[in-house]
Scaffold this active site. Structure first.
Site, PDB file in Angstrom:
ATOM      1  NE  ARG A   9      18.748 -44.102  71.565  1.00  0.00           N
ATOM      2  CZ  ARG A   9      19.277 -45.206  72.073  1.00  0.00           C
ATOM      3  NH1 ARG A   9      18.678 -45.802  73.090  1.00  0.00           N
ATOM      4  NH2 ARG A   9      20.386 -45.709  71.579  1.00  0.00           N
ATOM      5  CG  HIS A  10      17.898 -43.226  66.632  1.00  0.00           C
ATOM      6  ND1 HIS A  10      18.200 -44.567  66.720  1.00  0.00           N
ATOM      7  CD2 HIS A  10      18.956 -42.569  67.185  1.00  0.00           C
ATOM      8  CE1 HIS A  10      19.378 -44.721  67.293  1.00  0.00           C
ATOM      9  NE2 HIS A  10      19.855 -43.522  67.597  1.00  0.00           N
ATOM     10  NE  ARG A  59      22.122 -43.224  65.179  1.00  0.00           N
ATOM     11  CZ  ARG A  59      23.276 -42.706  64.777  1.00  0.00           C
ATOM     12  NH1 ARG A  59      23.637 -42.799  63.508  1.00  0.00           N
ATOM     13  NH2 ARG A  59      24.082 -42.097  65.651  1.00  0.00           N
ATOM     14  CD  GLU A  83      24.303 -39.796  70.410  1.00  0.00           C
ATOM     15  OE1 GLU A  83      24.300 -38.699  71.005  1.00  0.00           O
ATOM     16  OE2 GLU A  83      23.672 -40.795  70.793  1.00  0.00           O
ATOM     17  CG  HIS A 147      21.092 -39.184  67.433  1.00  0.00           C
ATOM     18  ND1 HIS A 147      21.159 -40.203  66.523  1.00  0.00           N
ATOM     19  CD2 HIS A 147      20.948 -38.037  66.703  1.00  0.00           C
ATOM     20  CE1 HIS A 147      21.066 -39.711  65.294  1.00  0.00           C
ATOM     21  NE2 HIS A 147      20.934 -38.401  65.378  1.00  0.00           N
TER      22      HIS A 147
END
Length: 207
Positions: A9-10, A59, A83, A147
């Site tokens: 995940r970012h 991101r 996402e 995401h």
């Protein structure tokens, strides 16, 4: 051959910090998120990935770039790793969603399909798991930057989990990852979940 996927995940964004729904809005990392990405990248680089794949949203792409800087690998971008699309929720805080769209919010809290213009969970899970399957062909160890909701739903779809089981997974923290392995005899298996650097603690004031 055993393959390994590290689904990452970012890092943190100002919208994460403010409990604001990002969805597919292209929100950049904040200073904390950039530090998280740099710290996590050191751990992931030690696993000697063969390839890096990322969502094309900034991101995630900038999180992946921190690892690319250490490994020398180019990042491949895949929009299927974006996402979940949250439609009219995007840009609202969760409190604002609860007030403005209470029925949709209640369905979301219950783990049901939200309806309206929010992307269906099954659609999300299939598109992300398809991207993960393709990423896994790029080497023995591949890092995929994506995401929070995308990770949970995509990984669960890849593992063939029913929706009730997906709800037992806690939300993935920023810049943490899931480790998956695959071999011909056992298929995909979950090795680890929510792995990463400990959260930063505030620096105490000088005495």
């Amino acid at each position: 051959m055993t393959r390994r996927l590290l689904v990452w995940r970012h890092g943190n964004t100002d919208w994460n910090a403010g409990s604001r729904v990002q969805g597919q809005t292209d929100v950049p990392l904040n200073d904390l998120g950039r530090r998280q990405a740099a710290q996590a990248a050191e751990l992931l680089a030690a696993m000697r990935p063969d390839a890096i794949v990322s969502s094309d949203l900034r991101r995630a792409a900038d999180t992946a770039a921190a690892l690319a800087a250490l490994t020398g690998h180019a990042v491949t971008h895949d929009e299927r790793l974006r996402e979940r699309h949250f439609g009219a929720w995007q840009g609202l805080t969760m409190d604002e969603v609860a007030l403005a769209r209470p029925l949709e919010f209640a369905r979301w809290k219950a783990g049901e399909e939200v309806g309206g213009d929010v992307e269906d969970l099954d659609v999300l899970g299939k598109r992300v798991s398809d991207a993960l399957e393709d990423a896994a062909t790029l080497g023995a160890t591949v890092v995929v930057a994506t995401h929070g909701a995308a990770v949970r739903q995509g990984v669960a779809h890849l593992l063939g989990w029913p929706r009730e089981q997906i709800r037992t997974l806690r939300a993935l923290q920023n810049c943490h990852w899931v480790e998956l392995s695959h071999d011909e005899a056992r298929g995909w298996q979950l090795g680890a979940y929510n792995v990463g650097v400990f959260a930063e603690r505030p620096v105490p004031p000088p005495v």
